[in-house]
Write a protein that holds these residues in place. Structure first.
Motif, mmCIF file in Angstrom:
data_model
loop_
_atom_site.group_PDB
_atom_site.id
_atom_site.type_symbol
_atom_site.label_atom_id
_atom_site.label_comp_id
_atom_site.label_asym_id
_atom_site.label_seq_id
_atom_site.Cartn_x
_atom_site.Cartn_y
_atom_site.Cartn_z
ATOM 1 N N ARG A 20 -46.920 0.747 -20.033
ATOM 2 C CA ARG A 20 -47.632 0.829 -21.299
ATOM 3 C C ARG A 20 -48.938 1.523 -20.986
ATOM 4 O O ARG A 20 -49.523 1.302 -19.923
ATOM 5 C CB ARG A 20 -47.920 -0.576 -21.851
ATOM 6 C CG ARG A 20 -46.828 -1.144 -22.697
ATOM 7 C CD ARG A 20 -47.243 -2.415 -23.400
ATOM 8 N NE ARG A 20 -47.847 -3.379 -22.520
ATOM 9 C CZ ARG A 20 -49.145 -3.568 -22.376
ATOM 10 N NH1 ARG A 20 -50.023 -2.880 -23.099
ATOM 11 N NH2 ARG A 20 -49.606 -4.453 -21.529
ATOM 12 N N LYS A 39 -53.173 -0.926 -15.845
ATOM 13 C CA LYS A 39 -52.033 -0.437 -15.066
ATOM 14 C C LYS A 39 -52.422 0.544 -13.959
ATOM 15 O O LYS A 39 -51.559 1.021 -13.226
ATOM 16 C CB LYS A 39 -50.987 0.200 -15.990
ATOM 17 C CG LYS A 39 -50.463 -0.745 -17.081
ATOM 18 C CD LYS A 39 -49.602 -1.877 -16.526
ATOM 19 C CE LYS A 39 -49.022 -2.757 -17.628
ATOM 20 N NZ LYS A 39 -48.271 -3.913 -17.101
ATOM 21 N N ASN A 48 -44.427 8.466 -24.752
ATOM 22 C CA ASN A 48 -43.299 8.208 -25.646
ATOM 23 C C ASN A 48 -42.594 6.913 -25.247
ATOM 24 O O ASN A 48 -42.794 6.404 -24.157
ATOM 25 C CB ASN A 48 -42.306 9.376 -25.526
ATOM 26 C CG ASN A 48 -41.587 9.628 -26.829
ATOM 27 O OD1 ASN A 48 -41.526 8.735 -27.684
ATOM 28 N ND2 ASN A 48 -41.040 10.817 -26.975
ATOM 29 N N PHE A 93 -38.736 5.143 -24.816
ATOM 30 C CA PHE A 93 -37.355 5.575 -24.608
ATOM 31 C C PHE A 93 -36.384 4.407 -24.720
ATOM 32 O O PHE A 93 -36.757 3.265 -24.442
ATOM 33 C CB PHE A 93 -37.222 6.213 -23.218
ATOM 34 C CG PHE A 93 -38.039 7.461 -23.087
ATOM 35 C CD1 PHE A 93 -37.535 8.675 -23.524
ATOM 36 C CD2 PHE A 93 -39.329 7.413 -22.576
ATOM 37 C CE1 PHE A 93 -38.296 9.821 -23.440
ATOM 38 C CE2 PHE A 93 -40.101 8.560 -22.490
ATOM 39 C CZ PHE A 93 -39.583 9.768 -22.924
ATOM 40 N N PRO A 94 -35.119 4.693 -25.069
ATOM 41 C CA PRO A 94 -34.117 3.619 -25.057
ATOM 42 C C PRO A 94 -33.923 3.089 -23.633
ATOM 43 O O PRO A 94 -34.225 3.795 -22.658
ATOM 44 C CB PRO A 94 -32.830 4.311 -25.533
ATOM 45 C CG PRO A 94 -33.176 5.694 -25.882
ATOM 46 C CD PRO A 94 -34.565 5.990 -25.451
ATOM 47 N N ARG A 95 -33.414 1.878 -23.562
ATOM 48 C CA ARG A 95 -33.290 1.264 -22.244
ATOM 49 C C ARG A 95 -32.374 2.059 -21.308
ATOM 50 O O ARG A 95 -32.621 2.131 -20.102
ATOM 51 C CB ARG A 95 -32.780 -0.163 -22.403
ATOM 52 C CG ARG A 95 -32.841 -0.890 -21.107
ATOM 53 C CD ARG A 95 -32.892 -2.368 -21.248
ATOM 54 N NE ARG A 95 -34.034 -2.815 -22.021
ATOM 55 C CZ ARG A 95 -34.098 -4.023 -22.568
ATOM 56 N NH1 ARG A 95 -33.104 -4.848 -22.455
ATOM 57 N NH2 ARG A 95 -35.176 -4.397 -23.228
ATOM 58 N N ASP A 132 -52.085 -7.394 -12.768
ATOM 59 C CA ASP A 132 -50.910 -7.539 -13.632
ATOM 60 C C ASP A 132 -50.351 -8.942 -13.442
ATOM 61 O O ASP A 132 -50.263 -9.418 -12.308
ATOM 62 C CB ASP A 132 -49.841 -6.506 -13.199
ATOM 63 C CG ASP A 132 -49.031 -5.958 -14.364
ATOM 64 O OD1 ASP A 132 -48.848 -6.702 -15.340
ATOM 65 O OD2 ASP A 132 -48.585 -4.793 -14.273
ATOM 66 N N VAL A 166 -41.516 -3.734 -14.469
ATOM 67 C CA VAL A 166 -41.039 -2.399 -14.121
ATOM 68 C C VAL A 166 -40.598 -2.369 -12.655
ATOM 69 O O VAL A 166 -39.536 -1.827 -12.316
ATOM 70 C CB VAL A 166 -42.154 -1.368 -14.407
ATOM 71 C CG1 VAL A 166 -41.911 -0.069 -13.671
ATOM 72 C CG2 VAL A 166 -42.268 -1.121 -15.913
HETATM 73 C C1 GDG Z 1 -46.745 -8.561 -19.810
HETATM 74 C C2 GDG Z 1 -47.613 -8.730 -18.550
HETATM 75 C C3 GDG Z 1 -45.574 -9.417 -17.291
HETATM 76 C C4 GDG Z 1 -41.942 0.215 -21.038
HETATM 77 N N1 GDG Z 1 -41.793 1.427 -21.603
HETATM 78 C C5 GDG Z 1 -40.591 1.405 -22.225
HETATM 79 C C6 GDG Z 1 -40.012 0.150 -22.026
HETATM 80 N N2 GDG Z 1 -40.874 -0.576 -21.305
HETATM 81 C C7 GDG Z 1 -40.619 -1.957 -20.871
HETATM 82 C C8 GDG Z 1 -40.369 -2.024 -19.384
HETATM 83 C C9 GDG Z 1 -40.694 -3.482 -19.097
HETATM 84 C C10 GDG Z 1 -41.781 -3.786 -20.117
HETATM 85 O O1 GDG Z 1 -41.745 -2.774 -21.113
HETATM 86 C C11 GDG Z 1 -43.158 -3.783 -19.485
HETATM 87 O O2 GDG Z 1 -43.298 -4.974 -18.772
HETATM 88 P P1 GDG Z 1 -44.429 -5.158 -17.677
HETATM 89 O O3 GDG Z 1 -44.172 -6.426 -16.966
HETATM 90 O O4 GDG Z 1 -44.399 -3.988 -16.757
HETATM 91 O O5 GDG Z 1 -45.817 -5.147 -18.454
HETATM 92 P P2 GDG Z 1 -46.489 -5.742 -19.836
HETATM 93 O O6 GDG Z 1 -45.977 -5.056 -21.037
HETATM 94 O O7 GDG Z 1 -47.951 -5.605 -19.616
HETATM 95 O O8 GDG Z 1 -46.063 -7.299 -19.896
HETATM 96 C C12 GDG Z 1 -46.785 -8.480 -17.306
HETATM 97 C C13 GDG Z 1 -44.821 -9.350 -18.612
HETATM 98 O O9 GDG Z 1 -45.686 -9.559 -19.716
HETATM 99 C C14 GDG Z 1 -43.717 -10.416 -18.665
HETATM 100 O O10 GDG Z 1 -44.227 -11.698 -18.465
HETATM 101 O O11 GDG Z 1 -44.717 -9.019 -16.238
HETATM 102 O O12 GDG Z 1 -47.573 -8.700 -16.146
HETATM 103 O O13 GDG Z 1 -48.731 -7.849 -18.583
HETATM 104 O O14 GDG Z 1 -39.604 -4.308 -19.364
HETATM 105 O O15 GDG Z 1 -39.025 -1.659 -19.123
HETATM 106 N N3 GDG Z 1 -38.801 -0.199 -22.501
HETATM 107 C C15 GDG Z 1 -38.124 0.742 -23.212
HETATM 108 N N4 GDG Z 1 -38.650 1.983 -23.454
HETATM 109 C C16 GDG Z 1 -39.863 2.359 -22.980
HETATM 110 O O16 GDG Z 1 -40.293 3.497 -23.204
HETATM 111 N N5 GDG Z 1 -36.911 0.431 -23.688
#
Ligand code: GDG
Length: 477
Positions: free
Chosen positions: A281, A286, A356, A358-360, A380, A385
């Protein structure tokens, strides 16, 4: 995604209730202009699905749109109970107190947290609304699981009116040390709010320890190991439950012919010997500024050859109305533009930057196409990811560069570990990850994958719920 049955029910009752800022559904517009709800398959929904289905579950949350008064409805066997937020409340409770006060404060103050009394007032009011909704929906003796930093007052508010409930709370982001938390003008209220739960879950043991220490020093609660006693004599616990992902789902995607073919296409398009990949994000926690600076220097010095290597960075749009995020986007795009302008040539840019979503399946294809995954947050809670990349490498190849300030670093010890504040160190380790022998990479990847495969999202939910209420330990299957 599943279509949703829009049949509304006025007063649903449930024996298991999840309370989160957002509902796990999104509104979609059909070709004929009508709208329906679809479940959005995030990690949390996946984890809750088996419990929800066995237990007659309800999910309380905001729909994502301002001022929508919606009746409860059913989606995918889950009762959805919408909580309304006005535009002012979105500004003050959500974008204000949650994302411009708590978010930066809880992430080491990497951006300056703003304190405004009106934002706090909105936070209290909205937390009360979520607590009221939970009190109405939960059956006698039900289990209620409250999620994340937007709702830290809910456990106490709920316990005050419903002492019969089992209340759990899980914080998805770091819980800061007392030196930082102490800045909060409303620090005691937040501690009391969280302590209203029977079980308070954190991503890491440090988070739990920070919380327990504050209960002892600021609130004078009795604390013994992971157990604390509130002034009314109730004993609760605070412990670490590192969150994870649906490993099987990502692995299945990575093994599917479509995703494999798409990964090959991506590699062909990028036309490079080594593909570095980051996806985050667009958030200042990050470490994007530092990461891009490091790559810029590697390309400039020739340690990375722009004819042979490419850095693919996906930055998912996020919190675009919050000032700090607008500034971040401008900074990042200036930096990327400058590096590509200085070091690119016609038909070839060292950094491919995509702002952007994207789909999973496309995410899985990118994970599969990447030789080196670069995950370098300044702080974090966990970082999913990193775990998703590992799940998408069933052949045990590839390399993970990981910040020691991600919660995931505690579990993923065999990653190429970096301090994102140390640009030279980060450059060296990134090169090391690229140049290491195939045997070394494979050894590390095997160990990393073993950790993730044996600790998936179902185990996370099952561990937490089993500790909260041994009677409801869900099937991990
Ligand atoms: C919070 C905490 C903790 C991203 N871009 C796309 C997409 N994503 C998905 C990733 C992943 C999720 O978003 C991001 O998860 P993170 O853990 O990296 O980070 P945060 O959003 O900050 O989440 C974090 C989390 O909560 C869970 O407890 O790990 O520390 O900050 O799943 O794949 N998914 C799709 N398209 C995208 O463009 N489909």
């Amino acid at each position: 995604m599943d279509d949703v049955n829009n049949e509304s029910k006025s007063n649903p009752q449930a024996s298991f209730v999840v309370v989160a800022n957002r509902l796990p559904v999104e509104q979609v517009t059909n070709d004929d202009g009508s709208t329906t709800w679809r479940t959005s398959p995030g990690g949390l929904v996946t984890a809750m699905e088996p419990v929800m289905k066995n237990q007659d579950g309800a999910w309380i949350g905001w729909s994502g749109a301002p001022g929508e008064k919606l009746d409860p409805f059913e989606a995918d066997d889950i009762k959805q109970v919408p909580v309304e937020l006005s535009q002012d409340e979105i500004n003050e409770y959500y974008e204000g107190f949650s994302n411009a006060t708590l978010w930066p404060l809880y992430h080491d103050s990497v951006a300056f947290p703003e304190y405004h009394r009106e934002w706090w007032d909105a936070y209290v009011k909205v937390n009360q609304r979520f607590a009221d909704a939970a009190a109405e929906v939960a059956e006698e003796g039900a289990t209620v699981w409250v999620q994340d930093y937007q709702l830290q007052l809910v456990p106490k508010m709920l316990r005050d009116v419903r002492p019969d409930l089992k209340i759990g709370f899980f914080l998805h982001i770091p819980f800061p040390p007392g030196e930082l938390f102490g800045q909060l003008p409303w620090r005691e209220r937040i501690l009391e709010g969280l302590a209203g739960a029977d079980l308070v879950g954190f991503q890491t043991p440090e988070g739990a320890a920070n919380f327990l220490r504050l209960l002892r020093t600021r609130m004078n609660y009795q604390v013994q190991r992971d157990t604390f006693t509130t002034p009314d004599g109730r004993r609760s616990r605070a412990r670490a439950y590192p969150i994870s992902i649906d490993v099987q789902m990502f692995e299945d995607l990575a093994r599917s012919p479509e995703v494999k073919a798409r990964a090959k296409e991506i590699r062909d398009d990028l036309d490079a010997k080594t593909v570095f990949f980051g996806v985050d994000r667009l958030d200042y926690t990050k470490g994007l500024r530092q990461r891009i600076r490091a790559f810029g220097e590697l390309f400039k010095s020739g340690e990375l050859d722009a004819d042979e290597a490419v850095f693919l960075q996906v930055a998912t749009p996020s919190r675009e109305r919050v000032e700090e995020y607008k500034r971040l986007r401008d900074d990042i795009e200036l930096l990327v533009g400058r590096i590509n302008g200085d070091m690119g040539r016609i038909g070839r840019s060292p950094i491919t930057y995509l702002h952007n979503t994207f789909p999973r399946s496309e995410m899985a294809a990118m994970y599969l196409a990447a030789d080196v995954m670069v995950v370098t947050p300044l702080r974090d809670g966990m970082n999913l990811v990193a775990k998703e990349y590992l799940a998408c490498r069933p052949n045990n190849d590839g390399a993970l560069v990981l910040s020691e300030f991600a919660g995931a670093a505690l579990e993923l010890k065999q990653a190429y570990m970096v301090n994102p504040y140390d640009i030279n160190g980060m450059k060296n380790t990134t090169l090391q990850a690229m140049n290491d022998t195939a045997a070394n990479k494979r050894r590390r990847m095997r160990a990393l994958r073993r950790q993730v495969v044996t600790h998936d999202i179902k185990k996370w939910a099952s561990d937490f719920l089993g500790d909260l209420d041994p009677d409801m330990k869900p099937d991990e299957g």
